[in-house]
Design a protein around this motif. Structure first.
Motif, PDB file in Angstrom:
ATOM      1  N   ILE A  74       0.802  -1.223   0.000  1.00  0.00           N
ATOM      2  CA  ILE A  74       0.000   0.000   0.000  1.00  0.00           C
ATOM      3  C   ILE A  74       0.835   1.273   0.000  1.00  0.00           C
ATOM      4  O   ILE A  74       0.342   2.348  -0.358  1.00  0.00           O
ATOM      5  N   VAL A  75       2.106   1.208   0.381  1.00  0.00           N
ATOM      6  CA  VAL A  75       2.940   2.415   0.441  1.00  0.00           C
ATOM      7  C   VAL A  75       3.544   2.674  -0.937  1.00  0.00           C
ATOM      8  O   VAL A  75       4.292   1.839  -1.446  1.00  0.00           O
ATOM      9  N   PRO A  76       3.244   3.814  -1.566  1.00  0.00           N
ATOM     10  CA  PRO A  76       3.743   4.050  -2.924  1.00  0.00           C
ATOM     11  C   PRO A  76       5.227   4.381  -2.958  1.00  0.00           C
ATOM     12  O   PRO A  76       5.806   4.832  -1.973  1.00  0.00           O
ATOM     13  N   ARG A  77       5.805   4.153  -4.105  1.00  0.00           N
ATOM     14  CA  ARG A  77       7.154   4.622  -4.391  1.00  0.00           C
ATOM     15  C   ARG A  77       6.999   5.935  -5.161  1.00  0.00           C
ATOM     16  O   ARG A  77       6.116   6.072  -6.004  1.00  0.00           O
ATOM     17  N   VAL A  78       7.860   6.921  -4.900  1.00  0.00           N
ATOM     18  CA  VAL A  78       7.659   8.261  -5.454  1.00  0.00           C
ATOM     19  C   VAL A  78       8.906   8.728  -6.195  1.00  0.00           C
ATOM     20  O   VAL A  78      10.022   8.630  -5.682  1.00  0.00           O
ATOM     21  N   PHE A  79       8.693   9.259  -7.419  1.00  0.00           N
ATOM     22  CA  PHE A  79       9.753   9.906  -8.190  1.00  0.00           C
ATOM     23  C   PHE A  79       9.438  11.396  -8.295  1.00  0.00           C
ATOM     24  O   PHE A  79       8.318  11.765  -8.696  1.00  0.00           O
ATOM     25  N   LEU A  80      10.401  12.232  -7.970  1.00  0.00           N
ATOM     26  CA  LEU A  80      10.237  13.671  -8.138  1.00  0.00           C
ATOM     27  C   LEU A  80      10.307  14.022  -9.623  1.00  0.00           C
ATOM     28  O   LEU A  80      10.870  13.280 -10.429  1.00  0.00           O
ATOM     29  N   ALA A  81       9.748  15.170  -9.980  1.00  0.00           N
ATOM     30  CA  ALA A  81       9.669  15.566 -11.385  1.00  0.00           C
ATOM     31  C   ALA A  81      11.047  15.645 -12.030  1.00  0.00           C
ATOM     32  O   ALA A  81      11.245  15.185 -13.173  1.00  0.00           O
ATOM     33  N   ASP A  82      12.031  16.224 -11.332  1.00  0.00           N
ATOM     34  CA  ASP A  82      13.350  16.343 -11.935  1.00  0.00           C
ATOM     35  C   ASP A  82      14.041  14.991 -12.052  1.00  0.00           C
ATOM     36  O   ASP A  82      14.775  14.737 -13.022  1.00  0.00           O
ATOM     37  N   PHE A 192      -0.601  15.153  -3.491  1.00  0.00           N
ATOM     38  CA  PHE A 192       0.428  15.177  -4.530  1.00  0.00           C
ATOM     39  C   PHE A 192      -0.213  15.234  -5.910  1.00  0.00           C
ATOM     40  O   PHE A 192      -1.251  14.621  -6.140  1.00  0.00           O
ATOM     41  N   ARG A 193       0.447  15.952  -6.817  1.00  0.00           N
ATOM     42  CA  ARG A 193       0.007  15.971  -8.217  1.00  0.00           C
ATOM     43  C   ARG A 193       0.771  14.863  -8.932  1.00  0.00           C
ATOM     44  O   ARG A 193       1.968  14.981  -9.217  1.00  0.00           O
ATOM     45  N   VAL A 194       0.062  13.767  -9.199  1.00  0.00           N
ATOM     46  CA  VAL A 194       0.683  12.555  -9.729  1.00  0.00           C
ATOM     47  C   VAL A 194       0.318  12.401 -11.208  1.00  0.00           C
ATOM     48  O   VAL A 194      -0.852  12.515 -11.580  1.00  0.00           O
ATOM     49  N   ALA A 195       1.325  12.136 -12.025  1.00  0.00           N
ATOM     50  CA  ALA A 195       1.068  11.922 -13.451  1.00  0.00           C
ATOM     51  C   ALA A 195       0.197  10.683 -13.637  1.00  0.00           C
ATOM     52  O   ALA A 195       0.369   9.669 -12.962  1.00  0.00           O
ATOM     53  N   ALA A 196      -0.738  10.770 -14.568  1.00  0.00           N
ATOM     54  CA  ALA A 196      -1.659   9.655 -14.831  1.00  0.00           C
ATOM     55  C   ALA A 196      -0.977   8.578 -15.663  1.00  0.00           C
ATOM     56  O   ALA A 196      -0.100   8.861 -16.485  1.00  0.00           O
ATOM     57  N   VAL A 197      -1.367   7.330 -15.437  1.00  0.00           N
ATOM     58  CA  VAL A 197      -0.860   6.220 -16.248  1.00  0.00           C
ATOM     59  C   VAL A 197      -1.972   5.535 -17.035  1.00  0.00           C
ATOM     60  O   VAL A 197      -1.703   4.659 -17.856  1.00  0.00           O
ATOM     61  N   ASP A 198      -3.236   5.929 -16.801  1.00  0.00           N
ATOM     62  CA  ASP A 198      -4.339   5.186 -17.392  1.00  0.00           C
ATOM     63  C   ASP A 198      -4.463   5.358 -18.900  1.00  0.00           C
ATOM     64  O   ASP A 198      -5.276   4.692 -19.539  1.00  0.00           O
ATOM     65  N   SER A 199      -3.642   6.245 -19.491  1.00  0.00           N
ATOM     66  CA  SER A 199      -3.674   6.407 -20.941  1.00  0.00           C
ATOM     67  C   SER A 199      -2.790   5.378 -21.648  1.00  0.00           C
ATOM     68  O   SER A 199      -2.707   5.384 -22.880  1.00  0.00           O
ATOM     69  N   TYR A 200      -2.147   4.503 -20.897  1.00  0.00           N
ATOM     70  CA  TYR A 200      -1.224   3.545 -21.528  1.00  0.00           C
ATOM     71  C   TYR A 200      -1.891   2.725 -22.638  1.00  0.00           C
ATOM     72  O   TYR A 200      -1.317   2.589 -23.731  1.00  0.00           O
ATOM     73  N   VAL A 445       6.330   6.141 -20.503  1.00  0.00           N
ATOM     74  CA  VAL A 445       5.112   6.187 -19.700  1.00  0.00           C
ATOM     75  C   VAL A 445       5.468   6.711 -18.305  1.00  0.00           C
ATOM     76  O   VAL A 445       6.420   6.231 -17.687  1.00  0.00           O
ATOM     77  N   PRO A 446       4.731   7.716 -17.787  1.00  0.00           N
ATOM     78  CA  PRO A 446       5.106   8.351 -16.510  1.00  0.00           C
ATOM     79  C   PRO A 446       4.713   7.531 -15.290  1.00  0.00           C
ATOM     80  O   PRO A 446       3.821   7.875 -14.526  1.00  0.00           O
ATOM     81  N   LYS A 470       4.414  -2.344  -5.937  1.00  0.00           N
ATOM     82  CA  LYS A 470       3.914  -1.080  -5.388  1.00  0.00           C
ATOM     83  C   LYS A 470       3.482  -0.186  -6.538  1.00  0.00           C
ATOM     84  O   LYS A 470       3.976  -0.328  -7.662  1.00  0.00           O
ATOM     85  N   ASP A 471       2.614   0.777  -6.233  1.00  0.00           N
ATOM     86  CA  ASP A 471       2.333   1.822  -7.209  1.00  0.00           C
ATOM     87  C   ASP A 471       3.543   2.757  -7.272  1.00  0.00           C
ATOM     88  O   ASP A 471       4.270   2.933  -6.288  1.00  0.00           O
ATOM     89  N   SER A 472       3.757   3.333  -8.452  1.00  0.00           N
ATOM     90  CA  SER A 472       4.897   4.230  -8.676  1.00  0.00           C
ATOM     91  C   SER A 472       4.368   5.611  -9.040  1.00  0.00           C
ATOM     92  O   SER A 472       3.814   5.798 -10.125  1.00  0.00           O
ATOM     93  N   PHE A 473       4.507   6.559  -8.126  1.00  0.00           N
ATOM     94  CA  PHE A 473       4.065   7.932  -8.362  1.00  0.00           C
ATOM     95  C   PHE A 473       5.165   8.709  -9.074  1.00  0.00           C
ATOM     96  O   PHE A 473       6.309   8.726  -8.612  1.00  0.00           O
ATOM     97  N   VAL A 474       4.816   9.380 -10.161  1.00  0.00           N
ATOM     98  CA  VAL A 474       5.697  10.370 -10.773  1.00  0.00           C
ATOM     99  C   VAL A 474       5.064  11.729 -10.512  1.00  0.00           C
ATOM    100  O   VAL A 474       3.965  12.016 -10.995  1.00  0.00           O
ATOM    101  N   LEU A 475       5.729  12.546  -9.709  1.00  0.00           N
ATOM    102  CA  LEU A 475       5.179  13.849  -9.350  1.00  0.00           C
ATOM    103  C   LEU A 475       5.395  14.850 -10.467  1.00  0.00           C
ATOM    104  O   LEU A 475       6.409  14.829 -11.170  1.00  0.00           O
ATOM    105  N   LEU A 476       4.415  15.723 -10.630  1.00  0.00           N
ATOM    106  CA  LEU A 476       4.458  16.734 -11.678  1.00  0.00           C
ATOM    107  C   LEU A 476       5.045  18.031 -11.150  1.00  0.00           C
ATOM    108  O   LEU A 476       4.867  18.378  -9.979  1.00  0.00           O
TER     109      LEU A 476
END
Length: 493
Positions: A74-82, A192-200, A445-446, A470-476
């Motif tokens: 349940i705990v996501p992994r997070v990538f910062l925008a840069d 958090f503003r997370v990039a969407a992945v559902d357009s894959y 894919v973000p 885990k879910d992978s968050f890519v922050l915008l």
């Protein structure tokens, strides 16, 4: 391993969740404020849903042969925008080089003429398909879907662990994990503003349509070719076909007539332009590869050679997945791009080379040793956790067939807090982002598939070896516009 692992949420020092990295302080507060029992309830809810949906996989050779879900954390992994921007640049460069490499070795072989690679490593490799030599896929694209496995060892230290250019799996878990997180943890998406992945699925379909043979027309017919419901990734095959709105077919549904592929339907035959195959090369066409295959389509390679159908990913791509070839990827990237690799490899010893073999044999207890054509965590020795008997078995195998192995240092893979039996605890992770290559460019894919080693101290994240996801968050970026948030684009070479 010596060096303490970098925790992606807590930073280099680890410590309490309230001491999370400044950019992720809100996630640290969420972990502090949400009782472990509530986290566990949400996690179990997600896993129940996955089981009801049939999101399972089978472990070949397992004695009970039962299908199981991949455990979800349940705990996501997070990538910062840069961080994501830098990763995307490196991924695009690498996938472009893989496409150029495949086009070259099945064509002019300039890289062999230049002495960058030893010819026997290519031409004598079981993954090299001489039957494909001289055939050029539509639009010159070979690796339409790549899963590039990455590991992290520090705040800015990402390394490529291996390349997957045949039939990379796991994207359905990326999508289902996100859907579960949005449903169960909506507060995180407000924070958090997370990039969407559902357009894959839409992006994948656009990629497939873009590589249809020229002259196909405005609406190319695309299908997903599956080995059938006994395959361990069948759920993903069905999921993707359904999400794209195209047919899921097996070999019996297709027929080749006069070098054209047709799909049998109740309304008659329909010409097929693009096949996303989830069948390995060996079984793809019994007239060219294994004659005993019941999973392939007789005449498919002839139709492909005639330019009448696109096959995603192209036959012969397995040579780019070979771990001995992986060890040359820095040279391959330089040769085709003219620049330095933006994503480095993990240091690798090629056991086919006498000096490297001697070093590996002298340091087996410290290294990770892998079969060059291995996958799924099989055929691998993790020296620091192996028994003396396992080490000696590998020593004998290396001496007998050194060309079949590579070795790498045992890295201090990064960790992410994970819900263990006794509460939150750091667990090692790796990452598989998905990269799409079509006639209009390369898309990263973000997001992606984060795999987590659920056993304390384990470095093996594969689902077949007890790993989870885990879910992978890519922050915008806060100022980014929605239309530029979900992809990185670059022209193909």
């Amino acid at each position: 391993m010596g060096k303490r692992a970098f925790d992606e949420i807590m930073g280099a020092g680890g410590g309490s969740r309230s001491g999370a990295r400044p950019e992720l302080a809100a996630l640290g507060r969420w972990l502090d404020d949400t009782p472990p029992g509530e986290l566990r309830r949400r996690q179990q809810s997600a896993e129940t849903t996955f089981r009801q949906l049939g999101i399972t996989f089978a472990v070949y050779g397992d004695s009970d042969a039962s299908e199981r879900i991949i455990p979800f954390d349940i705990v996501p992994r997070v990538f910062l925008a840069d961080e994501w921007a830098r990763l995307s640049e490196g991924l695009i460069q690498r996938v472009e080089a893989i496409n150029a490499f495949l086009d070259d070795i099945y064509g002019a072989r300039r890289i062999l003429d230049a002495g960058i690679l030893p010819p026997d490593l290519i031409l004598g490799n079981p993954q090299f398909r001489p039957e494909i030599a001289g055939i050029r896929p539509p639009h010159g694209i070979w690796a339409h879907i790549c899963g590039i496995d990455l590991v992290r060892t520090g705040p800015d230290a990402f390394h490529v662990l291996e390349d997957n250019a045949r039939t990379p799996s796991g994207v359905s878990y990326m999508l289902e994990n996100r859907e579960a997180m949005v449903r169960l943890c909506p507060e995180l998406f407000r924070e958090f503003r997370v990039a969407a992945v559902d357009s894959y699925p839409d992006r994948l379909l656009e990629t497939m349509q873009s590589v249809a043979p020229r002259g196909t027309g405005a609406a190319p017919v695309c299908v997903v070719l599956t080995p059938g419901h006994y395959n361990s990734a069948y759920y993903e095959h069905s999921f993707l076909a359904d999400s794209m709105g195209i047919e899921l077919v097996e070999a019996a549904d297709l027929v080749v007539d006069d070098d054209i592929v047709w799909m049998r339907t109740i309304a008659g035959r329909v010409k097929v332009d693009v096949i996303y195959r989830r069948v390995d090369d060996d079984y793809l066409d019994p007239l060219v590869f294994r004659p005993d295959s019941m999973l392939g389509v007789p005449g498919l390679i002839a139709a492909y050679a005639a330019g009448n159908v696109a096959i995603i990913n192209a036959p012969g791509n397995g040579i780019a997945d070979d771990k001995a070839i992986y060890s040359y990827m820095p040279e391959i990237v330089r040769f085709y791009s003219g620049g330095e690799p933006k994503l480095p490899n993990v240091e690798t010893w090629r056991c086919r080379e006498p000096d490297a073999l001697k070093y590996v044999l002298d340091h087996l207890s410290e290294l990770v040793v892998k079969l060059v054509d291995g996958s799924g965590g099989y055929g691998m020795l993790v020296g620091p956790t192996a028994s003396r008997a396992e080490i000696e078995d590998f020593r004998a195998a290396l001496i007998a067939e050194p060309h079949r192995y590579i070795a790498q240092p045992t890295l201090a893979l990064s960790t992410v807090p994970t819900l263990a039996e006794d509460g939150l605890a750091p667990r090692h992770v790796d990452f598989r982002p998905f990269v799409l290559s079509g006639s209009k460019g390369v898309q990263v894919v973000p997001g992606g598939l984060t795999r987590v080693a659920l056993k304390k101290g384990s470095l093996v994240v594969n689902s077949s070896q007890g790993g989870g996801t885990k879910d992978s968050f890519v922050l915008l970026d806060r100022g980014a516009q929605e239309q530029t948030q979900t992809q990185s684009m670059a022209p193909l070479l």
